[in-house]
Design a protein around this motif. Structure first.
Motif, PDB file in Angstrom:
ATOM      1  N   ARG A  66       0.875  -1.166   0.000  1.00 33.40           N
ATOM      2  CA  ARG A  66       0.000   0.000   0.000  1.00 33.40           C
ATOM      3  C   ARG A  66       0.909   1.212   0.000  1.00 33.40           C
ATOM      4  O   ARG A  66       1.717   1.371   0.901  1.00 33.40           O
ATOM      5  N   VAL A  67       0.795   2.028  -1.042  1.00 35.42           N
ATOM      6  CA  VAL A  67       1.684   3.177  -1.207  1.00 35.42           C
ATOM      7  C   VAL A  67       0.834   4.431  -1.379  1.00 35.42           C
ATOM      8  O   VAL A  67      -0.004   4.502  -2.287  1.00 35.42           O
ATOM      9  N   ASN A  68       0.994   5.353  -0.463  1.00 38.95           N
ATOM     10  CA  ASN A  68       0.222   6.608  -0.491  1.00 38.95           C
ATOM     11  C   ASN A  68      -1.276   6.342  -0.582  1.00 38.95           C
ATOM     12  O   ASN A  68      -1.990   6.972  -1.371  1.00 38.95           O
ATOM     13  N   GLY A  69      -1.719   5.335   0.142  1.00 40.50           N
ATOM     14  CA  GLY A  69      -3.152   5.066   0.256  1.00 40.50           C
ATOM     15  C   GLY A  69      -3.713   4.203  -0.849  1.00 40.50           C
ATOM     16  O   GLY A  69      -4.916   3.914  -0.864  1.00 40.50           O
ATOM     17  N   ALA A  70      -2.869   3.770  -1.799  1.00 38.50           N
ATOM     18  CA  ALA A  70      -3.368   2.925  -2.899  1.00 38.50           C
ATOM     19  C   ALA A  70      -2.634   1.593  -2.896  1.00 38.50           C
ATOM     20  O   ALA A  70      -1.414   1.540  -2.740  1.00 38.50           O
ATOM     21  N   ASP A  71      -3.401   0.522  -3.063  1.00 25.97           N
ATOM     22  CA  ASP A  71      -2.787  -0.810  -3.117  1.00 25.97           C
ATOM     23  C   ASP A  71      -2.087  -0.994  -4.455  1.00 25.97           C
ATOM     24  O   ASP A  71      -2.567  -0.498  -5.491  1.00 25.97           O
ATOM     25  N   ALA A  94       3.505  -3.374   7.285  1.00 28.34           N
ATOM     26  CA  ALA A  94       3.362  -1.915   7.147  1.00 28.34           C
ATOM     27  C   ALA A  94       1.896  -1.512   6.986  1.00 28.34           C
ATOM     28  O   ALA A  94       1.491  -0.414   7.374  1.00 28.34           O
ATOM     29  N   ARG A  95       1.090  -2.421   6.439  1.00 25.67           N
ATOM     30  CA  ARG A  95      -0.323  -2.070   6.207  1.00 25.67           C
ATOM     31  C   ARG A  95      -1.037  -1.723   7.507  1.00 25.67           C
ATOM     32  O   ARG A  95      -1.966  -0.922   7.540  1.00 25.67           O
ATOM     33  N   GLU A  96      -0.564  -2.341   8.607  1.00 26.36           N
ATOM     34  CA  GLU A  96      -1.231  -2.114   9.903  1.00 26.36           C
ATOM     35  C   GLU A  96      -1.250  -0.623  10.266  1.00 26.36           C
ATOM     36  O   GLU A  96      -2.106  -0.152  10.999  1.00 26.36           O
ATOM     37  N   ARG A  97      -0.232   0.073   9.776  1.00 23.04           N
ATOM     38  CA  ARG A  97      -0.138   1.507  10.080  1.00 23.04           C
ATOM     39  C   ARG A  97      -0.212   2.341   8.792  1.00 23.04           C
ATOM     40  O   ARG A  97       0.463   3.362   8.669  1.00 23.04           O
ATOM     41  N   GLY A  98      -0.937   1.843   7.794  1.00 20.65           N
ATOM     42  CA  GLY A  98      -1.219   2.651   6.604  1.00 20.65           C
ATOM     43  C   GLY A  98      -0.292   2.444   5.429  1.00 20.65           C
ATOM     44  O   GLY A  98      -0.395   3.140   4.416  1.00 20.65           O
ATOM     45  N   ARG A 220      11.887   8.948  -1.893  1.00 23.54           N
ATOM     46  CA  ARG A 220      11.849   8.716  -0.459  1.00 23.54           C
ATOM     47  C   ARG A 220      10.679   7.818  -0.108  1.00 23.54           C
ATOM     48  O   ARG A 220       9.625   7.873  -0.744  1.00 23.54           O
ATOM     49  N   ALA A 221      10.899   6.990   0.908  1.00 29.21           N
ATOM     50  CA  ALA A 221       9.811   6.149   1.417  1.00 29.21           C
ATOM     51  C   ALA A 221       9.935   6.083   2.928  1.00 29.21           C
ATOM     52  O   ALA A 221      11.035   6.062   3.474  1.00 29.21           O
ATOM     53  N   ARG A 222       8.783   6.080   3.582  1.00 33.62           N
ATOM     54  CA  ARG A 222       8.774   5.904   5.023  1.00 33.62           C
ATOM     55  C   ARG A 222       7.592   5.006   5.375  1.00 33.62           C
ATOM     56  O   ARG A 222       6.603   4.933   4.645  1.00 33.62           O
ATOM     57  N   ALA A 223       7.726   4.332   6.502  1.00 34.99           N
ATOM     58  CA  ALA A 223       6.627   3.499   6.967  1.00 34.99           C
ATOM     59  C   ALA A 223       6.762   3.296   8.472  1.00 34.99           C
ATOM     60  O   ALA A 223       7.877   3.333   9.012  1.00 34.99           O
ATOM     61  N   VAL A 224       5.624   3.076   9.126  1.00 34.10           N
ATOM     62  CA  VAL A 224       5.608   2.712  10.539  1.00 34.10           C
ATOM     63  C   VAL A 224       5.289   1.222  10.608  1.00 34.10           C
ATOM     64  O   VAL A 224       4.318   0.754  10.001  1.00 34.10           O
ATOM     65  N   LEU A 307       8.077   1.012  15.194  1.00 33.06           N
ATOM     66  CA  LEU A 307       9.322   1.230  14.468  1.00 33.06           C
ATOM     67  C   LEU A 307       9.053   2.082  13.239  1.00 33.06           C
ATOM     68  O   LEU A 307       8.117   1.809  12.475  1.00 33.06           O
ATOM     69  N   VAL A 308       9.865   3.143  13.075  1.00 32.61           N
ATOM     70  CA  VAL A 308       9.740   3.992  11.884  1.00 32.61           C
ATOM     71  C   VAL A 308      10.956   3.751  10.987  1.00 32.61           C
ATOM     72  O   VAL A 308      12.102   3.864  11.416  1.00 32.61           O
TER      73      VAL A 308
END
Ligand SMILES: CC(C)(COP(=O)([O-])OP(=O)([O-])OC[C@H]1O[C@@H](n2cnc3c(N)ncnc32)[C@H](O)[C@@H]1OP(=O)([O-])[O-])[C@@H](O)C(=O)NCCC(=O)NCCSC(=O)C[C@@](C)(O)CC(=O)[O-]
Ligand SMILES: NC(=O)C1=CN([C@@H]2O[C@H](COP(=O)(O)OP(=O)(O)OC[C@H]3O[C@@H](n4cnc5c(N)ncnc54)[C@H](OP(=O)(O)O)[C@@H]3O)[C@@H](O)[C@H]2O)C=CC1
Length: 422
Positions: A66-71, A94-98, A220-224, A307-308
């Protein structure tokens, strides 16, 4: 469209293609090109020299992204087992946190023009800067199509480089290459400017070529990653330690970054882009304090104890030009991704690199990469203990966190879970 396809791994390749077609809307006949490797010897003979045949490379599809709200389902071409599983695994967590959040700079590639035998390098530098408008106009005249797309030279800088034989004047053209990787475009411009640059500088021009240190074309990419989903607070702490070693130690950084490139290179290859250019850009960017080779990504714990992960890396990939337009499988891969610009492609690739990195660190932080593989075994242990589908992930997480992938422990954990649930 969903990229969550549990059990995807248990399907046949043909059934996976049908599932991907159903999920993405890409026609099945477009996907069936992949069944045969997507390239004929005749087509290959128009791509490179002295063709005698083909080398088939497995093409998998990573799920859960899921990237920027789109699968998005991500095609990955690689010979290395567990890479696709790892990326899918991290994307699931990562999906657990968006999921992943990405961004990117403008697609700026740089060409270099080297001038030798200049008597007054500092004077030449200023003369060239004074002639900036003229040089930029001359460069843009080389590619009216690129300019018509909104691309073209954005700026010019001039460096004086001290080298062993003497001082070189090096002109950088910063070119917005839009949806191209841009090497051919900027090389053409550099070659067209060479004579005029030499004349203004009062020297002899030698190299006219892009730099692969594409640090003005960043993605750039980030995820929680939720602590519980990872396996608990202790595991989060260990991942931070693993990442910290990579930041501090070039020996660890090399393998840490190789883990990132496992994901990145697989998507770059799948989409017919230049893997060597992307690898050169990434590793040349991995330079920390004091010029030491360091980790490309960073991991830290946020206020919630989760974890970020963050990754910023040069990503010179294109949707036009190169092999992307001529290799049928690359065309299918791009259609699967549903991207409209090279920047969108660059951002998804970077998200996959971060996912790959996290999955590897998580596996390593649970007593080694093998143990990570053992998690598949842990699933079997949980099933053998009688766990239901809903209980399996909880039992597996506990077995991994407790570092006890054993039947007796699985039965204990199952009993504890069931007593908690009444
Ligand atoms: C291998 C896993 C994913 C198992 O991890 P697991 O937790 O046992 O997996 P699971 O069975 O619980 O499944 C969780 C998800 O993982 C995916 N998954 C899980 N298994 C499969 C499979 N067979 N086929 C396809 N997908 C799979 C799949 O997405 C699945 O969820 P679902 O979508 O089904 O709900 C985990 O142990 C892992 O991520 N390991 C890391 C592996 C890795 O990094 N491989 C790269 C090669 S090693 C290397 O070169 C890099 C390194 C390590 O040197 C870098 C460094 O040093 O930093
Ligand atoms: N060190 C390196 O990394 C090097 C890499 N290469 C190779 O160069 C290739 C990539 O170069 P690249 O310049 O991308 O390839 P191309 O020249 O094939 O494609 C770029 C061209 O496509 C045209 N174009 C059409 N639509 C667009 C659009 N939307 N955005 C931008 N341009 C568009 C442009 O105009 P127009 O057609 O008019 O030009 C542009 O110049 C790769 O195959 C790479 O392997 C080559 C040398 C060195």
């Amino acid at each position: 469209m969903t990229s969550r396809i549990p059990g995807f791994r248990d399907e046949s390749p043909a059934d996976r293609r049908a599932l991907v077609a159903k999920s993405t809307g890409v026609p099945l006949e477009c996907l069936d090109v992949l069944a045969s490797g997507g390239l004929t010897v005749e087509q290959a003979d128009h791509m490179i020299e002295n063709v005698v045949g083909l080398l088939g490379v497995p093409m998998g599809v990573a799920t859960n992204f899921r990237v920027n709200g789109a699968d998005v389902l991500v095609p990955m071409a690689t010979e290395e087992p567990s890479v696709v599983a790892a990326a899918s695994n991290a994307a699931r967590i990562a999906r657990e946190r968006g999921g992943f959040h990405t961004s990117s700079s403008e697609p700026i590639m740089q060409a270099q023009v080297q001038v030798l035998d200049v008597a007054d390098p500092d004077g030449a530098r200023l003369r060239l800067l004074e002639a900036g408008e003229e040089l930029i106009r001359l460069a843009n005249d080389q590619d009216p199509m690129l300019v018509s797309f909104g691309g073209g030279v954005r700026d010019l800088k001039v460096r004086v480089v001290d080298a062993s034989p003497g001082r070189y004047v090096v002109v950088h053209l910063m070119v917005d290459v839009r949806d191209a990787m841009g090497a051919n475009a900027v090389n053409t411009m550099a070659e067209a400017l060479a004579d005029r640059i030499g004349e203004i500088a009062g020297g002899r021009v030698l190299l006219r070529i892009l730099t692969n240190k594409a640090d003005m074309r960043l993605a750039r990419a980030r995820a929680v990653f939720e602590a519980d989903a990872l396996g608990g607070a202790e595991l989060v702490g260990n991942i931070v330690h693993a990442a910290a070693l990579a930041e501090a130690d070039p020996y660890r950084a090399a393998t840490h970054n190789k883990g990132i490139m496992n994901g990145i290179t697989a998507v770059v290859l799948a989409t017919g882009n230049d893997t060597r250019a992307v690898e050169a850009g990434a590793h040349s960017h991995a330079v920390g304090a004091g010029g030491r080779y360091t980790a490309l990504s960073h991991f830290e714990v946020n206020a919630d104890g989760d974890l970020v992960g963050t990754l910023e890396v040069p990503m010179p990939v294109g949707l036009v030009g190169g092999a992307t337009k001529v290799h049928p499988a690359a065309g299918t891969a791009v259609r699967l991704l549903g991207v409209a610009t090279a920047s969108e492609l660059a951002e998804i690739i970077t998200a996959v690199g971060l996912a790959q990195n996290l999955a590897a660190l998580r596996a390593l932080a649970t007593e080694g990469i093998q143990r990570g593989h053992m998690s598949l075994h842990a699933r079997n242990i949980a099933v053998a203990a009688g766990a239901t589908a809903a209980e399996i992930p909880k039992v597996v997480r506990r077995l991994i966190a407790d570092r006890a992938v054993r039947a007796d422990r699985a039965e204990q954990v199952l009993a504890e879970l069931r007593s908690q649930n009444g």
